[in-house]
Scaffold this motif. Structure first.
Motif, PDB file in Angstrom:
ATOM      1  N   CYS A  44      38.115  31.057  38.563  1.00 45.91           N
ATOM      2  CA  CYS A  44      37.380  32.098  39.282  1.00 45.91           C
ATOM      3  C   CYS A  44      36.441  32.811  38.315  1.00 45.91           C
ATOM      4  N   MET A  45      35.176  32.817  38.654  1.00 47.18           N
ATOM      5  CA  MET A  45      34.158  33.582  37.938  1.00 47.18           C
ATOM      6  C   MET A  45      33.651  34.657  38.888  1.00 47.18           C
ATOM      7  N   ALA A  46      33.679  35.914  38.479  1.00 47.61           N
ATOM      8  CA  ALA A  46      33.236  36.998  39.347  1.00 47.61           C
ATOM      9  C   ALA A  46      32.489  38.039  38.532  1.00 47.61           C
ATOM     10  N   HIS A  47      31.581  38.722  39.198  1.00 49.73           N
ATOM     11  CA  HIS A  47      30.722  39.707  38.529  1.00 49.73           C
ATOM     12  C   HIS A  47      31.436  41.050  38.428  1.00 49.73           C
ATOM     13  N   TRP A  48      31.609  41.515  37.197  1.00 55.40           N
ATOM     14  CA  TRP A  48      32.100  42.874  36.973  1.00 55.40           C
ATOM     15  C   TRP A  48      30.892  43.804  36.890  1.00 55.40           C
ATOM     16  N   ILE A  49      30.973  44.925  37.585  1.00 55.04           N
ATOM     17  CA  ILE A  49      29.852  45.849  37.626  1.00 55.04           C
ATOM     18  C   ILE A  49      29.553  46.420  36.249  1.00 55.04           C
ATOM     19  N   ASP A  50      30.563  46.389  35.354  1.00 53.21           N
ATOM     20  CA  ASP A  50      30.371  46.914  33.998  1.00 53.21           C
ATOM     21  C   ASP A  50      31.242  46.132  33.036  1.00 53.21           C
ATOM     22  N   ILE A  51      30.668  45.788  31.888  1.00 50.32           N
ATOM     23  CA  ILE A  51      31.426  45.123  30.826  1.00 50.32           C
ATOM     24  C   ILE A  51      31.115  45.801  29.494  1.00 50.32           C
ATOM     25  N   GLY A  52      30.721  47.101  29.577  1.00 49.44           N
ATOM     26  CA  GLY A  52      30.311  47.822  28.386  1.00 49.44           C
ATOM     27  C   GLY A  52      28.849  47.555  28.075  1.00 49.44           C
ATOM     28  N   GLY A  53      28.436  47.821  26.845  1.00 52.00           N
ATOM     29  CA  GLY A  53      27.043  47.634  26.479  1.00 52.00           C
ATOM     30  C   GLY A  53      26.172  48.772  26.975  1.00 52.00           C
ATOM     31  N   VAL A  54      24.882  48.726  26.622  1.00 49.13           N
ATOM     32  CA  VAL A  54      23.956  49.780  27.024  1.00 49.13           C
ATOM     33  C   VAL A  54      23.666  49.671  28.520  1.00 49.13           C
ATOM     34  N   LEU A  55      23.387  50.827  29.140  1.00 45.83           N
ATOM     35  CA  LEU A  55      23.120  50.830  30.575  1.00 45.83           C
ATOM     36  C   LEU A  55      21.644  50.618  30.885  1.00 45.83           C
ATOM     37  N   SER A  56      20.779  51.156  30.063  1.00 47.14           N
ATOM     38  CA  SER A  56      19.353  51.106  30.368  1.00 47.14           C
ATOM     39  C   SER A  56      18.587  50.487  29.201  1.00 47.14           C
ATOM     40  N   GLY A  57      17.295  50.320  29.407  1.00 47.36           N
ATOM     41  CA  GLY A  57      16.475  49.728  28.369  1.00 47.36           C
ATOM     42  C   GLY A  57      16.564  48.212  28.373  1.00 47.36           C
ATOM     43  N   VAL A  58      15.827  47.592  27.464  1.00 49.58           N
ATOM     44  CA  VAL A  58      15.765  46.141  27.359  1.00 49.58           C
ATOM     45  C   VAL A  58      16.605  45.705  26.167  1.00 49.58           C
ATOM     46  N   THR A  59      17.628  44.927  26.414  1.00 48.39           N
ATOM     47  CA  THR A  59      18.447  44.425  25.316  1.00 48.39           C
ATOM     48  C   THR A  59      17.714  43.293  24.598  1.00 48.39           C
ATOM     49  N   THR A  60      17.940  43.199  23.302  1.00 40.18           N
ATOM     50  CA  THR A  60      17.269  42.163  22.514  1.00 40.18           C
ATOM     51  C   THR A  60      18.249  41.253  21.784  1.00 40.18           C
ATOM     52  N   ASP A  61      19.556  41.495  21.963  1.00 38.73           N
ATOM     53  CA  ASP A  61      20.554  40.556  21.457  1.00 38.73           C
ATOM     54  C   ASP A  61      21.824  40.702  22.300  1.00 38.73           C
ATOM     55  N   ILE A  62      22.700  39.748  22.188  1.00 36.68           N
ATOM     56  CA  ILE A  62      23.903  39.708  23.016  1.00 36.68           C
ATOM     57  C   ILE A  62      24.863  40.836  22.669  1.00 36.68           C
ATOM     58  N   PHE A  63      24.795  41.342  21.455  1.00 39.54           N
ATOM     59  CA  PHE A  63      25.758  42.348  21.007  1.00 39.54           C
ATOM     60  C   PHE A  63      25.596  43.676  21.740  1.00 39.54           C
TER      61      PHE A  63
END
Length: 569
Positions: free
Chosen positions: A134-153
């Motif tokens: 089962c693969m399902a979308h979690w609404i949040d997995i941490g990380g920044v909320l806004s802006g453009v991410t430039t790496d996976i970290f």
């Protein structure tokens, strides 16, 4: 024989009768559909139980897809790849009854970190025979909320291939680590438990099949089903003229170098009963968050539409005639640590471009371009009553699909790679969040003109009842959906904001990060589909109907078709 022994093709040599094959076929479909139902009825977040952003299915011990439920087509490859990666990581001899294997590694699943994938091994008479996943979308997995991410970290918690359960024992340290890294742990862990319930249901159903018909008979039936799916696909491919077919499309930009188009070139070769999709000439991976690992899945979705649209269950036998050339380092097969948050966006246009390439030889089997974006607004803020943080994946409003050779495009339909994804019902949105939907309607004149008109997009205006942060990452604003055989392009997607003074600002690009005060609104306008055939050939009765229904304005009818109601009446 040890618990880790794998069923091989030699183990399943026993021949079975056609009736048993059909019983097993439908048993696999029923099992995956039960997994889907269990997940939907126990999940905590709307993105799963309303939007259906998930996929569940059964896989053999080598990771071959046996059956996945109807859901997000883009997961068609990532699920199988993930099961194979888990088997390779642990080795089959180290996988035991009671294990539950987990990862959200974006470079394995091909998607983003919001897709934790759980797999439960299934044993029969001491042999590892299959997996329920089962693969399902979690609404949040941490990380920044806004802006453009430039790496996976910066995109959230990365979970390598691990055992969430080991021989029936919960890995409490892992559980606690996940819980600490999400903003709304009660909801996230609720969705986690729903995923576990789903794979347990799938495992029970597969075990019941094995017990009812016998392990050898079931595995031999599965071999027969895979062979039949392969044969059906090859038969369809023989109807396509041999040749090499190419096409190119462009994305607006990567959200960092605004206005710099990103090229997506595809090459399709058909030879007898085989097809090769070459993705070597798509853009190198980009700095912004649109990279993906779903290149092979793009080819498979397009292939299924063309060669196996009615073949069920969805399984890997169908794709044996398909070869995909998908080198590392491109936007469709990115290398770590490329950002992957918007993994789903470019593949939609890749599928459109495969259809575009094949249009000259398959004019009756393909559609013109569609709006090709999920039309998402990521909204967050604090509930004014409880002061609790809320996260809302807004939009998902659907748009116009391309016209066909004998039919207008469909209106207000979700993009191609998200299949059964639904928008959040207005009533639920307004009940759960400090938002009110002021407008949700078809977008007049958005469908491309043609002998057959492109489908219409939609307009959604969402007003904030409290201060909110919101972000759009919408594509295909400046590169609208293409028409075919003289059909005109559809309108592109669009983002706007209505401020407190009532003025509306339309943005020239779909990437926007902003804040709204109470009483202000964001407006999403999805694009329409491309038209098919010259507009001059459209039936006047169809144009008149479009005007009466509000699909096409009188002005557009005159401009695009040379049609006026007075002259025709």
């Amino acid at each position: 024989m040890s618990n880790a022994a794998i069923v091989t093709e030699e183990d399943a040599e026993a021949r079975v009768d056609p009736i048993t094959v059909e019983l097993v076929r439908n048993g696999l479909i029923a099992a995956s559909e039960e997994m889907k139902t269990v997940l939907m009825r126990t999940a905590y977040n709307m993105i799963i139980y309303e939007a259906l952003d998930f996929t569940v299915g059964l896989f053999d011990a080598r990771g071959q897809t046996l059956s996945i439920s109807l859901g997000l087509p883009m997961f068609i490859r990532g699920m199988g790849d993930t099961v194979r990666a888990k088997v390779e990581h642990f080795g089959p001899e180290n996988i035991q009854p009671g294990d539950v294997l987990l990862t959200n590694d974006a470079y394995i699943t091909g998607s983003h970190l919001n897709h934790p994938t759980f797999s439960q091994p299934i044993f029969h008479e001491g042999r590892l025979v299959a997996f329920a996943s089962c693969m399902a979308h979690w609404i949040d997995i941490g990380g920044v909320l806004s802006g453009v991410t430039t790496d996976i970290f910066s995109e959230g918690l990365q979970i390598p291939v691990v055992k969430y359960y080991k021989a029936g024992q919960l890995n409490q340290d892992l559980h606690d680590l996940i819980r600490m890294n999400v903003r709304m742990p009660e909801r996230a862990m609720g969705d986690l438990q729903a995923q576990l319930a789903s794979i347990r249901a799938g495992a029970r159903q597969f075990e019941a099949l094995m017990n009812r018909y016998g392990g050898d008979a079931v595995m031999a039936s599965i071999d027969a089903i895979l062979d039949q799916s392969e044969a059906a696909a090859r038969e369809q491919l023989r109807q396509i003229p041999d040749g090499v077919y190419e096409a190119e499309s462009f994305m607006d930009d990567d959200a960092i170098e605004i206005g710099k188009p990103v090229p997506l070139q595809v090459r399709v070769e058909v030879s007898g009963d085989t097809m090769t999709v070459d993705l070597s000439n798509v853009s190198p991976q980009v700095r912004g968050f649109y990279n993906t690992g779903a290149g092979e899945a793009c080819a498979q979705v397009a292939f299924k539409c063309l060669a196996a649209s009615q073949e069920y269950p969805i399984n890997d036998g169908t794709y044996r005639p398909l070869k995909v050339i998908n080198p590392k380092g491109t936007v469709l097969n990115a290398r770590r640590p490329a950002p992957m948050r918007l993994w789903m966006t470019y593949p939609m246009t890749v599928i459109d471009t495969i259809f575009k390439a094949l249009a000259p030889t398959l004019p009756d089997s393909v559609i013109a371009g569609h709006h090709a974006d999920l039309m998402v607004a990521n909204v967050n803020g604090k509930d004014p009553e409880t002061e609790d943080i809320f996260l809302y994946l807004g939009g998902l409003i659907g748009g116009g699909w391309g016209a066909k050779s004998q039919e207008d495009g469909v209106n207000a339909t979700i993009c191609i790679n998200d299949g059964d994804t639904h928008n959040g019902p207005v009533e639920q949105v307004e009940n759960k969040y400090p938002l009110i939907i002021r407008k949700y309607a078809l977008r007049e004149d958005s469908g491309g003109a043609g002998e057959f008109r492109g489908g219409l997009g939609t307009v959604q205006e969402c007003e904030a009842l409290a201060p909110i942060n919101f972000q759009t990452r919408i594509e295909r604003v400046n590169n609208p959906p293409h028409g075919l055989f003289g059909g005109m392009p559809g309108m592109g997607n669009q983002v706007a904001v209505r401020r407190s003074n009532g003025e509306e600002t339309v943005f020239p690009n779909g990437k926007l990060t902003d804040q709204l005060e109470a009483g202000e609104a964001y407006i999403l306008r999805s694009g329409g589909g491309g038209g098919f055939g010259p507009p001059g050939k459209r039936n006047p009765a169809s144009i008149r109907h479009d005007i009466v229904q509000g699909y096409v304005s009188a002005e557009a009818a005159k401009c695009d078709y040379g049609f006026t109601m007075e002259a025709e009446d």
